[in-house]
Scaffold this motif. Structure first.
Motif, mmCIF file in Angstrom:
data_model
loop_
_atom_site.group_PDB
_atom_site.id
_atom_site.type_symbol
_atom_site.label_atom_id
_atom_site.label_comp_id
_atom_site.label_asym_id
_atom_site.label_seq_id
_atom_site.Cartn_x
_atom_site.Cartn_y
_atom_site.Cartn_z
ATOM 1 N N THR A 196 0.817 -1.218 0.000
ATOM 2 C CA THR A 196 0.000 0.000 0.000
ATOM 3 C C THR A 196 0.846 1.261 0.000
ATOM 4 O O THR A 196 0.392 2.310 -0.445
ATOM 5 N N ASP A 197 2.077 1.186 0.503
ATOM 6 C CA ASP A 197 2.922 2.381 0.547
ATOM 7 C C ASP A 197 4.374 1.945 0.636
ATOM 8 O O ASP A 197 4.689 0.836 1.102
ATOM 9 N N ALA A 198 5.260 2.815 0.159
ATOM 10 C CA ALA A 198 6.697 2.569 0.238
ATOM 11 C C ALA A 198 7.400 3.906 0.411
ATOM 12 O O ALA A 198 7.044 4.893 -0.231
ATOM 13 N N SER A 199 8.382 3.934 1.289
ATOM 14 C CA SER A 199 9.135 5.167 1.546
ATOM 15 C C SER A 199 10.584 4.805 1.808
ATOM 16 O O SER A 199 10.922 3.655 2.116
ATOM 17 N N SER A 200 11.455 5.791 1.678
ATOM 18 C CA SER A 200 12.883 5.567 1.874
ATOM 19 C C SER A 200 13.430 6.565 2.870
ATOM 20 O O SER A 200 12.831 7.609 3.125
ATOM 21 N N GLY A 201 14.589 6.251 3.410
ATOM 22 C CA GLY A 201 15.238 7.151 4.356
ATOM 23 C C GLY A 201 16.252 6.400 5.186
ATOM 24 O O GLY A 201 16.507 5.208 4.992
ATOM 25 N N LEU A 202 16.854 7.128 6.118
ATOM 26 C CA LEU A 202 17.831 6.532 7.017
ATOM 27 C C LEU A 202 17.134 5.769 8.131
ATOM 28 O O LEU A 202 16.128 6.232 8.675
ATOM 29 N N ARG A 203 17.674 4.606 8.478
ATOM 30 C CA ARG A 203 17.162 3.885 9.627
ATOM 31 C C ARG A 203 17.445 4.730 10.871
ATOM 32 O O ARG A 203 18.508 5.341 10.986
ATOM 33 N N PRO A 204 16.503 4.820 11.819
ATOM 34 C CA PRO A 204 16.715 5.633 13.022
ATOM 35 C C PRO A 204 18.029 5.292 13.725
ATOM 36 O O PRO A 204 18.379 4.118 13.873
ATOM 37 N N GLN A 205 18.766 6.341 14.095
ATOM 38 C CA GLN A 205 20.036 6.218 14.793
ATOM 39 C C GLN A 205 21.030 5.366 14.013
ATOM 40 O O GLN A 205 21.760 4.548 14.579
ATOM 41 N N SER A 206 21.040 5.565 12.692
ATOM 42 C CA SER A 206 21.935 4.800 11.841
ATOM 43 C C SER A 206 22.206 5.595 10.575
ATOM 44 O O SER A 206 21.504 6.558 10.266
ATOM 45 N N SER A 207 23.262 5.191 9.868
ATOM 46 C CA SER A 207 23.586 5.829 8.583
ATOM 47 C C SER A 207 23.251 4.910 7.415
ATOM 48 O O SER A 207 23.747 5.094 6.312
ATOM 49 N N VAL A 208 22.379 3.917 7.654
ATOM 50 C CA VAL A 208 22.004 2.941 6.636
ATOM 51 C C VAL A 208 20.700 3.371 5.976
ATOM 52 O O VAL A 208 19.708 3.652 6.654
ATOM 53 N N TYR A 209 20.691 3.450 4.638
ATOM 54 C CA TYR A 209 19.480 3.787 3.901
ATOM 55 C C TYR A 209 18.640 2.524 3.691
ATOM 56 O O TYR A 209 19.171 1.477 3.320
ATOM 57 N N VAL A 210 17.361 2.640 3.962
ATOM 58 C CA VAL A 210 16.455 1.496 3.857
ATOM 59 C C VAL A 210 15.196 1.914 3.112
ATOM 60 O O VAL A 210 14.921 3.107 2.933
ATOM 61 N N VAL A 211 14.439 0.912 2.686
ATOM 62 C CA VAL A 211 13.138 1.122 2.053
ATOM 63 C C VAL A 211 12.092 0.439 2.931
ATOM 64 O O VAL A 211 12.201 -0.756 3.217
ATOM 65 N N ASN A 212 11.125 1.195 3.382
ATOM 66 C CA ASN A 212 10.058 0.665 4.229
ATOM 67 C C ASN A 212 8.806 0.447 3.393
ATOM 68 O O ASN A 212 8.374 1.351 2.663
ATOM 69 N N VAL A 213 8.243 -0.758 3.476
ATOM 70 C CA VAL A 213 7.031 -1.087 2.732
ATOM 71 C C VAL A 213 5.927 -1.447 3.712
ATOM 72 O O VAL A 213 6.182 -1.998 4.785
ATOM 73 N N THR A 214 4.707 -1.082 3.337
ATOM 74 C CA THR A 214 3.526 -1.387 4.151
ATOM 75 C C THR A 214 2.572 -2.221 3.314
ATOM 76 O O THR A 214 2.288 -1.878 2.167
ATOM 77 N N PHE A 215 2.085 -3.321 3.888
ATOM 78 C CA PHE A 215 1.219 -4.244 3.164
ATOM 79 C C PHE A 215 -0.254 -3.977 3.473
ATOM 80 O O PHE A 215 -0.599 -3.441 4.536
ATOM 81 N N ASN A 216 -1.124 -4.394 2.557
ATOM 82 C CA ASN A 216 -2.553 -4.358 2.832
ATOM 83 C C ASN A 216 -2.929 -5.572 3.689
ATOM 84 O O ASN A 216 -2.067 -6.333 4.124
ATOM 85 N N ASP A 217 -4.218 -5.763 3.919
ATOM 86 C CA ASP A 217 -4.650 -6.852 4.800
ATOM 87 C C ASP A 217 -4.241 -8.218 4.254
ATOM 88 O O ASP A 217 -3.812 -9.100 4.999
ATOM 89 N N VAL A 218 -4.366 -8.391 2.923
ATOM 90 C CA VAL A 218 -3.980 -9.672 2.325
ATOM 91 C C VAL A 218 -2.480 -9.903 2.486
ATOM 92 O O VAL A 218 -2.026 -10.988 2.883
ATOM 93 N N GLY A 219 -1.690 -8.884 2.174
ATOM 94 C CA GLY A 219 -0.246 -9.009 2.298
ATOM 95 C C GLY A 219 0.204 -9.184 3.740
ATOM 96 O O GLY A 219 1.162 -9.913 4.026
#
Length: 602
Positions: A287-310
């Motif tokens: 349902t959504d995807a965003s990018s950024g630094l992991r909290p308190q870290s210098s690692v870039y990550v991609v966060n994904v959010t699933f719907n109810d089925v996922g």
């Protein structure tokens, strides 16, 4: 002394505006000196020209793309191109091909992102092996290659773990060492790790081959009567494809990603190859995807959010995998035929979100998030041709547009000086401040968000001249009405401002909403017009509140304006007041006399 105290507040407001302007131009100069910022706004495709890309669909078999697939691809590519802002690109179809016209010179990463289908699937890992097998010497001295296959047993190299810290090398009960994750292999952490008693991520106990899922665990999906992680998916054909695959040389774009069948592919860095089970989750479950630094870290990550089925499917997958032996305890994130991450869950992840970490940079993580967010192309493409294109309008049209804007500005200045005399200089200076802010912001947006100024955008800036002047006229007329009623100028400035402020805000709010609706519903160059209209509407409010009103408050305390000089534009006699409206000690204003007269008559 009292006059200085009255001016102190407006002067502080004017000083704040000056600091803002200096800050914007200082940032622009710093970006030009130490970065890649320009000192002029970026121009769009119609004024500067750019690059034309012709994308040809990758055909599997003899079936070509359908018209519906091409139209959907056009929409997704346009969203990807415009994801970072108003880039003013043009996306059209030409037969079975898609033509993308981009202003300027696009980067290699941008071109690559337009070709990828970016269909994310999450599959079970059934077996792993070395991506590029090392040569094995034969008795005759020649070298041959022999792939390493793992079916349900650990490989010589360890897999990435879902933990809060990198795993150190430890010893097992038999004395064998378990290696830390291999350098360069993409690792992933799930965002929804369950906290333990101390608030940290719960560690996963060693799994045995005979372990079974708990009775309360969600049921993992099955396809054709087999579990997605079942080794029965490894048929003779799959085994041969796995043994023949060399991740260092093979073109994975030719692999058919059928969600209902097992898949043989490589990791994104080419160091590991996999046999994967059928797909358990698809990009459509995101349902959504965003990018950024992991909290308190210098690692870039991609966060994904699933719907109810996922959410349910991901929960079932991680619950099942944590009970399996390596490498079947991994879940592979497959994007465009490559495994970008294959984490090992330590706990069931049932919160409906996940975090992908694949050694990303800020740019690559944002591109992946945009691709996942805006959807998967129904087909993938390859770059057929790339060529430079000339501007469709050219410098002459830009000069004519700027000339029209200059003529409009001169007419507004002439009218202001004729109608308001010296007070019209406040209008002129306000327009200059608004122009300086607009120039700086458009230039900075071009550097930061690739905003490009098209002819439609120039038209929006020209229209903004009238909108900005309208706000000044509303304020000035309110002040003059108060002077006509007999108020002293200082009181007229503040009373007129309180009455004009609401009208100005309502007028600008209507203009902003109209521009926002146009920006949301329109496409291509029309969005440029709407964007500049929204931008200049906000700047109009800033100028009126931080410059025009404070400046008029300061001028009201001068002898020239305060005493109502005939050339000030605020002369009571010229405005129709019966007597001088100055109210000193022992005097009353015309408004007060009228109130006293009406009270005595009643």
């Amino acid at each position: 002394m009292a006059k200085n105290a009255r001016n102190r507040g407006p002067l502080r407001t004017l000083a704040t505006l000056i600091v803002i302007i200096l800050g914007l131009y200082g940032l622009m100069a710093a970006g030009n000196t130490w970065g890649e910022a320009q000192l002029t706004p970026k121009l769009g495709l119609d004024l500067e020209g750019g690059t034309e890309l012709i994308l040809k669909p990758r055909i599997v078999g003899n079936e070509g793309p359908t018209p519906g697939q091409l139209l959907k691809a056009v929409d997704i590519i346009r969203q990807r191109v415009d994801g970072a802002g108003a880039a003013e690109a043009e996306v059209t179809t030409q037969g079975d091909n898609i033509v993308v016209s981009l202003p300027g010179t696009p980067s290699a990463a941008t071109i690559a992102s337009l070709q990828k289908s970016s269909q994310l699937r999450i599959r079970a890992v059934i077996a792993t092996g070395q991506g590029a097998p090392a040569p094995v010497p034969t008795p005759t001295g020649t070298a041959t290659t022999k792939p390493t296959t793992t079916t349900g047993k650990p490989t010589a190299t360890a897999r990435p773990k879902i933990t809060s810290k990198p795993q150190a090398t430890t010893s097992t009960a038999s004395g064998a060492a378990t290696s830390a994750p291999r350098s360069g292999f993409p690792q992933a952490l799930a965002a929804a790790t369950a906290p333990g008693p101390s608030g940290t991520a719960t560690a996963k106990p060693p799994a045995s081959a005979t372990a079974k899922p708990p009775a309360t665990a969600p049921t993992a999906p099955t396809i054709q009567g087999k579990d997605p992680s079942d080794q029965a998916w490894i048929t003779a054909d799959v085994q041969k494809a796995f043994e023949d695959l060399n991740c260092a040389t093979n073109d994975l774009a030719n692999i058919v990603d059928d969600p209902k069948k097992p898949m043989v592919t490589c990791s994104d860095d080419g160091q590991v190859k996999y046999i994967l089970g059928p797909s358990e989750l698809a990009g459509s479950d995101i349902t959504d995807a965003s990018s950024g630094l992991r909290p308190q870290s210098s690692v870039y990550v991609v966060n994904v959010t699933f719907n109810d089925v996922g959410k349910k499917a991901f929960c079932a997958l991680t619950t099942r995998n944590k009970t399996l032996e390596p490498p079947r305890d991994q879940g592979a994130f497959v994007l465009d035929n490559r495994v970008i991450s294959a984490p090992v869950p330590e706990v069931p992840l049932c919160a409906g979100s996940a975090e992908i970490n694949g050694s990303f940079t800020a740019e690559s993580s944002k591109q992946l998030a945009d691709q996942l967010k805006f959807g998967a192309l129904p087909i993938s493409f390859r770059l057929e041709t790339q060529q430079d294109i000339s501007p469709t309008l050219g410098g002459d049209q830009l000069k004519r547009g700027l000339l029209a804007g200059g003529i409009g500005l001169l007419l507004v200045i002439f009218y202001s000086l004729f109608q308001y005399r010296a007070l019209g200089l406040v209008t002129v200076s306000s327009l200059l401040i608004a122009s300086a802010l607009t120039y700086a912001i458009v230039t900075l947006f071009g550097w930061m968000y690739d905003l490009r100024l098209t002819m439609a955008g120039v038209a929006g800036l020209i229209v903004a001249i009238g909108i900005t002047a309208d706000s000044f006229i509303i304020y000035f007329e309110r002040v003059r009405d108060e002077v006509r009623d007999g108020r002293a100028l200082r009181a007229a400035v503040e009373t007129g401002w309180r009455r004009a402020r609401r009208t100005i805000l309502i007028s600008d709010a209507v203009n902003f909403l109209a521009a926002a609706v146009l920006y949301a519903l329109a496409a291509s160059n029309v969005r440029g017009f709407a964007f500049t209209l929204m931008l200049t509407t906000i700047i109009d409010i800033v100028v009126v509140f931080l410059f025009t009103h404070p400046l008029l408050s300061v001028l009201a305390n001068t002898r020239f304006f305060g005493d109502g000089h005939r050339w000030s534009g605020l002369d009571p006699e010229r405005l129709g007041a019966k007597t001088v409206s100055y109210a000193g000690r022992g005097r009353v204003t015309i408004a007060a006399r009228r109130a006293a007269t009406e009270g005595s008559q009643s």
